[in-house]
Scaffold this motif. Structure first.
Motif, PDB file in Angstrom:
ATOM      1  N   ILE A  53     -69.765  -9.746 -39.703  1.00  0.00           N
ATOM      2  CA  ILE A  53     -69.630  -9.966 -38.201  1.00  0.00           C
ATOM      3  C   ILE A  53     -71.151  -9.390 -37.711  1.00  0.00           C
ATOM      4  CG2 ILE A  53     -68.570  -9.262 -36.030  1.00  0.00           C
ATOM      5  CD1 ILE A  53     -66.741  -8.386 -38.937  1.00  0.00           C
ATOM      6  N   SER A  54     -71.852 -10.363 -37.165  1.00  0.00           N
ATOM      7  CA  SER A  54     -72.992 -10.308 -36.662  1.00  0.00           C
ATOM      8  C   SER A  54     -73.131 -10.568 -35.184  1.00  0.00           C
ATOM      9  CB  SER A  54     -74.255 -11.158 -37.496  1.00  0.00           C
ATOM     10  OG  SER A  54     -73.818 -12.750 -37.135  1.00  0.00           O
ATOM     11  N   LEU A  55     -74.058  -9.658 -34.398  1.00  0.00           N
ATOM     12  CA  LEU A  55     -74.229 -10.032 -32.937  1.00  0.00           C
ATOM     13  C   LEU A  55     -75.612 -10.221 -32.696  1.00  0.00           C
ATOM     14  CD1 LEU A  55     -71.518  -8.132 -33.295  1.00  0.00           C
ATOM     15  CD2 LEU A  55     -71.522  -8.073 -30.853  1.00  0.00           C
TER      16      LEU A  55
ATOM     17  N   GLY B  97     -64.712  -6.611 -35.101  1.00  0.00           N
ATOM     18  CA  GLY B  97     -66.106  -6.555 -35.311  1.00  0.00           C
ATOM     19  C   GLY B  97     -66.808  -6.063 -34.141  1.00  0.00           C
ATOM     20  N   ASN B  98     -66.370  -7.056 -33.024  1.00  0.00           N
ATOM     21  CA  ASN B  98     -66.944  -7.246 -31.710  1.00  0.00           C
ATOM     22  C   ASN B  98     -66.842  -5.478 -31.227  1.00  0.00           C
ATOM     23  OD1 ASN B  98     -68.343  -8.089 -29.571  1.00  0.00           O
ATOM     24  ND2 ASN B  98     -66.312  -8.696 -28.484  1.00  0.00           N
ATOM     25  N   ILE B  99     -65.590  -4.923 -31.399  1.00  0.00           N
ATOM     26  CA  ILE B  99     -65.436  -3.638 -30.727  1.00  0.00           C
ATOM     27  C   ILE B  99     -66.193  -2.571 -31.428  1.00  0.00           C
ATOM     28  CG2 ILE B  99     -63.502  -1.934 -30.334  1.00  0.00           C
ATOM     29  CD1 ILE B  99     -63.516  -4.054 -28.266  1.00  0.00           C
ATOM     30  N   ILE B 100     -66.027  -2.871 -32.738  1.00  0.00           N
ATOM     31  CA  ILE B 100     -66.901  -1.569 -33.732  1.00  0.00           C
ATOM     32  C   ILE B 100     -68.444  -1.788 -33.378  1.00  0.00           C
ATOM     33  CG2 ILE B 100     -67.566  -0.883 -36.037  1.00  0.00           C
ATOM     34  CD1 ILE B 100     -64.494  -1.856 -36.699  1.00  0.00           C
ATOM     35  N   ALA B 101     -68.910  -2.985 -33.431  1.00  0.00           N
ATOM     36  CA  ALA B 101     -70.629  -3.093 -33.325  1.00  0.00           C
ATOM     37  C   ALA B 101     -70.930  -3.108 -31.663  1.00  0.00           C
ATOM     38  CB  ALA B 101     -70.795  -4.409 -33.790  1.00  0.00           C
ATOM     39  N   GLY B 102     -69.907  -3.281 -30.914  1.00  0.00           N
ATOM     40  CA  GLY B 102     -70.186  -3.102 -29.584  1.00  0.00           C
ATOM     41  C   GLY B 102     -70.238  -1.691 -29.176  1.00  0.00           C
ATOM     42  N   ALA B 103     -69.394  -0.985 -29.868  1.00  0.00           N
ATOM     43  CA  ALA B 103     -69.352   0.682 -29.583  1.00  0.00           C
ATOM     44  C   ALA B 103     -70.547   1.252 -30.223  1.00  0.00           C
ATOM     45  CB  ALA B 103     -68.104   1.210 -30.353  1.00  0.00           C
ATOM     46  N   TYR B 104     -71.232   0.736 -31.291  1.00  0.00           N
ATOM     47  CA  TYR B 104     -72.303   1.221 -31.767  1.00  0.00           C
ATOM     48  C   TYR B 104     -73.535   0.850 -30.842  1.00  0.00           C
ATOM     49  CZ  TYR B 104     -76.148   2.275 -34.766  1.00  0.00           C
ATOM     50  OH  TYR B 104     -77.132   2.546 -35.493  1.00  0.00           O
ATOM     51  N   LEU B 105     -73.510  -0.113 -30.365  1.00  0.00           N
ATOM     52  CA  LEU B 105     -74.623  -0.645 -29.422  1.00  0.00           C
ATOM     53  C   LEU B 105     -74.420   0.025 -28.141  1.00  0.00           C
ATOM     54  CD1 LEU B 105     -74.877  -4.343 -29.788  1.00  0.00           C
ATOM     55  CD2 LEU B 105     -76.619  -2.675 -30.756  1.00  0.00           C
ATOM     56  N   ASN B 106     -73.220   0.229 -27.645  1.00  0.00           N
ATOM     57  CA  ASN B 106     -72.996   1.118 -26.395  1.00  0.00           C
ATOM     58  C   ASN B 106     -73.621   2.594 -26.209  1.00  0.00           C
ATOM     59  OD1 ASN B 106     -72.096  -0.923 -24.865  1.00  0.00           O
ATOM     60  ND2 ASN B 106     -70.039  -0.406 -25.509  1.00  0.00           N
ATOM     61  N   SER B 107     -73.557   3.342 -27.680  1.00  0.00           N
ATOM     62  CA  SER B 107     -73.932   4.562 -27.809  1.00  0.00           C
ATOM     63  C   SER B 107     -75.413   4.622 -27.903  1.00  0.00           C
ATOM     64  CB  SER B 107     -73.460   5.095 -28.991  1.00  0.00           C
ATOM     65  OG  SER B 107     -73.920   4.506 -30.387  1.00  0.00           O
ATOM     66  N   LEU B 108     -76.169   3.601 -28.507  1.00  0.00           N
ATOM     67  CA  LEU B 108     -77.539   3.226 -28.606  1.00  0.00           C
ATOM     68  C   LEU B 108     -77.919   3.265 -27.244  1.00  0.00           C
ATOM     69  CD1 LEU B 108     -80.053   2.909 -30.265  1.00  0.00           C
ATOM     70  CD2 LEU B 108     -79.699   0.532 -30.586  1.00  0.00           C
ATOM     71  N   ALA B 109     -77.360   2.254 -26.186  1.00  0.00           N
ATOM     72  CA  ALA B 109     -77.952   2.379 -24.960  1.00  0.00           C
ATOM     73  C   ALA B 109     -77.865   3.329 -24.100  1.00  0.00           C
ATOM     74  CB  ALA B 109     -76.980   0.801 -24.214  1.00  0.00           C
ATOM     75  N   SER B 110     -76.781   4.162 -24.059  1.00  0.00           N
ATOM     76  CA  SER B 110     -76.606   5.406 -23.701  1.00  0.00           C
ATOM     77  C   SER B 110     -77.624   6.317 -23.901  1.00  0.00           C
ATOM     78  CB  SER B 110     -75.351   5.889 -23.928  1.00  0.00           C
ATOM     79  OG  SER B 110     -74.202   5.043 -23.332  1.00  0.00           O
ATOM     80  N   LEU B 111     -77.953   6.413 -25.096  1.00  0.00           N
ATOM     81  CA  LEU B 111     -78.880   7.373 -25.559  1.00  0.00           C
ATOM     82  C   LEU B 111     -80.379   7.282 -25.095  1.00  0.00           C
ATOM     83  CD1 LEU B 111     -77.581   7.939 -29.189  1.00  0.00           C
ATOM     84  CD2 LEU B 111     -77.591   9.730 -27.518  1.00  0.00           C
ATOM     85  N   THR B 112     -80.443   5.907 -25.205  1.00  0.00           N
ATOM     86  CA  THR B 112     -82.044   5.296 -24.856  1.00  0.00           C
ATOM     87  C   THR B 112     -82.226   5.057 -23.420  1.00  0.00           C
ATOM     88  OG1 THR B 112     -81.536   3.140 -25.593  1.00  0.00           O
ATOM     89  CG2 THR B 112     -82.285   4.708 -27.397  1.00  0.00           C
ATOM     90  N   ASN B 113     -81.247   4.799 -22.775  1.00  0.00           N
ATOM     91  CA  ASN B 113     -81.343   4.367 -21.418  1.00  0.00           C
ATOM     92  C   ASN B 113     -81.906   2.952 -21.139  1.00  0.00           C
ATOM     93  OD1 ASN B 113     -80.044   6.427 -19.885  1.00  0.00           O
ATOM     94  ND2 ASN B 113     -82.066   7.693 -20.329  1.00  0.00           N
TER      95      ASN B 113
ATOM     96  N   ILE C  64     -77.401  -6.928 -34.905  1.00  0.00           N
ATOM     97  CA  ILE C  64     -76.687  -6.169 -35.810  1.00  0.00           C
ATOM     98  C   ILE C  64     -75.532  -6.533 -36.481  1.00  0.00           C
ATOM     99  CG2 ILE C  64     -75.089  -5.607 -33.799  1.00  0.00           C
ATOM    100  CD1 ILE C  64     -74.983  -2.773 -34.820  1.00  0.00           C
ATOM    101  N   MET C  65     -75.357  -6.226 -37.771  1.00  0.00           N
ATOM    102  CA  MET C  65     -74.436  -6.673 -38.607  1.00  0.00           C
ATOM    103  C   MET C  65     -73.290  -5.695 -38.879  1.00  0.00           C
ATOM    104  SD  MET C  65     -76.046  -9.411 -41.247  1.00  0.00           S
ATOM    105  CE  MET C  65     -74.681 -10.281 -41.603  1.00  0.00           C
ATOM    106  N   PHE C  66     -72.000  -5.889 -38.854  1.00  0.00           N
ATOM    107  CA  PHE C  66     -71.156  -5.140 -39.628  1.00  0.00           C
ATOM    108  C   PHE C  66     -70.366  -5.842 -40.721  1.00  0.00           C
ATOM    109  CE2 PHE C  66     -66.643  -3.360 -39.625  1.00  0.00           C
ATOM    110  CZ  PHE C  66     -67.028  -2.058 -39.893  1.00  0.00           C
TER     111      PHE C  66
ATOM    112  N   VAL D 121     -71.909 -13.025 -28.467  1.00  0.00           N
ATOM    113  CA  VAL D 121     -70.616 -13.282 -28.699  1.00  0.00           C
ATOM    114  C   VAL D 121     -70.743 -13.135 -30.412  1.00  0.00           C
ATOM    115  CG1 VAL D 121     -68.793 -15.004 -29.081  1.00  0.00           C
ATOM    116  CG2 VAL D 121     -69.992 -14.825 -27.065  1.00  0.00           C
ATOM    117  N   PRO D 122     -69.655 -12.388 -31.044  1.00  0.00           N
ATOM    118  CA  PRO D 122     -70.009 -12.142 -32.437  1.00  0.00           C
ATOM    119  C   PRO D 122     -69.798 -13.676 -33.231  1.00  0.00           C
ATOM    120  CG  PRO D 122     -67.948 -11.247 -31.748  1.00  0.00           C
ATOM    121  CD  PRO D 122     -68.729 -11.938 -30.469  1.00  0.00           C
ATOM    122  N   ASP D 123     -70.648 -13.563 -34.286  1.00  0.00           N
ATOM    123  CA  ASP D 123     -70.444 -14.855 -35.331  1.00  0.00           C
ATOM    124  C   ASP D 123     -69.617 -14.046 -36.610  1.00  0.00           C
ATOM    125  OD1 ASP D 123     -71.436 -17.011 -34.146  1.00  0.00           O
ATOM    126  OD2 ASP D 123     -73.392 -16.207 -34.914  1.00  0.00           O
TER     127      ASP D 123
END
Length: 207
Positions: free
Chosen positions: A69-71, A121-137, A81-83, A144-146
């Motif tokens: 799954i790639s976004l 895949g969307n939920i898992i990769a999205g959660a990863y990106l959300n944490s990155l966004a929160s940590l870095t502001n 990001i790929m999962f 949409v995932p492929d």
């Protein structure tokens, strides 16, 4: 920061990226547990800086059938990001989400199974990106995932071509999710080099 090179990245930079990988994978595990309604544990992620040609072997060989799954990522940073997970693990997760589906004996995926896998895949990769966004502001917008079900070599050839122009190294976060089975998952983070600089700069590591 376009002169930042992954190949020449110092241990300090690398340790920060490892910590981002740990936190991102932890958030992804929590999101997965909530989605399937079951307790999910996680091993400590292995974060590795690899060359593209090493990836297939690490995942069991380039002929290993995987779900990928790639976004695409846009906003303050760009890239993708790929999962990825093996076919049997994908079937298991589908069965956890929709009992009675995800037959491990079947090599094919129904449209409903593919839709469920895309959402996982969307939920898992999205959660990863959300944490990155929160940590870095930083503002990070995933696409949409492929979804691709194919040999590892074929799935990985796309980012290899896309990102080969910025270097041969990528950041791989390898983790195991554990419910009643052990599921090996692989996050591949592919920001462009300017975006690596922005991520590290937002954390005060580089200026």
């Amino acid at each position: 920061m376009s002169n930042l090179s992954l190949e020449k990245m110092s241990n300090e930079y690398y340790d920060v990226l490892k910590e981002l990988g740990n936190i991102g994978a932890g958030n992804a595990t929590t999101a997965l547990a909530q989605m399937i309604g079951s307790k999910v544990d996680m091993t400590v992620p292995q974060v590795k800086l690899l060359e593209f040609y090493e990836l297939g072997g690490l995942m069991g060989g380039e002929e290993q059938i995987m779900a990928g799954i790639s976004l695409s990522v846009e906003g303050d940073i760009t890239g993708s990001i790929m999962f990825l997970l093996k076919q049997e693990a994908a079937k298991h997760l589908i069965n956890q989400l929709m009992p009675g589906m995800g037959d491990p004996e079947s090599l094919d995926f129904s449209e409903m199974e593919l839709s469920a896998l895309r959402e996982l895949g969307n939920i898992i990769a999205g959660a990863y990106l959300n944490s990155l966004a929160s940590l870095t502001n930083l503002l990070i917008y995933p696409s949409v995932p492929d979804l691709a079900i194919d040999m590892a070599g074929a799935i990985l050839s796309i980012p290899a071509i896309q990102f080969g122009t910025i270097g041969d190294h990528i950041l791989l976060i390898q983790t195991q999710f554990i419910d009643d089975e052990c599921i090996e998952g692989y996050f591949i983070l592919l920001p462009d080099l300017d975006s690596y600089g922005k991520i590290l700069g937002s954390l005060g590591i580089v200026t």
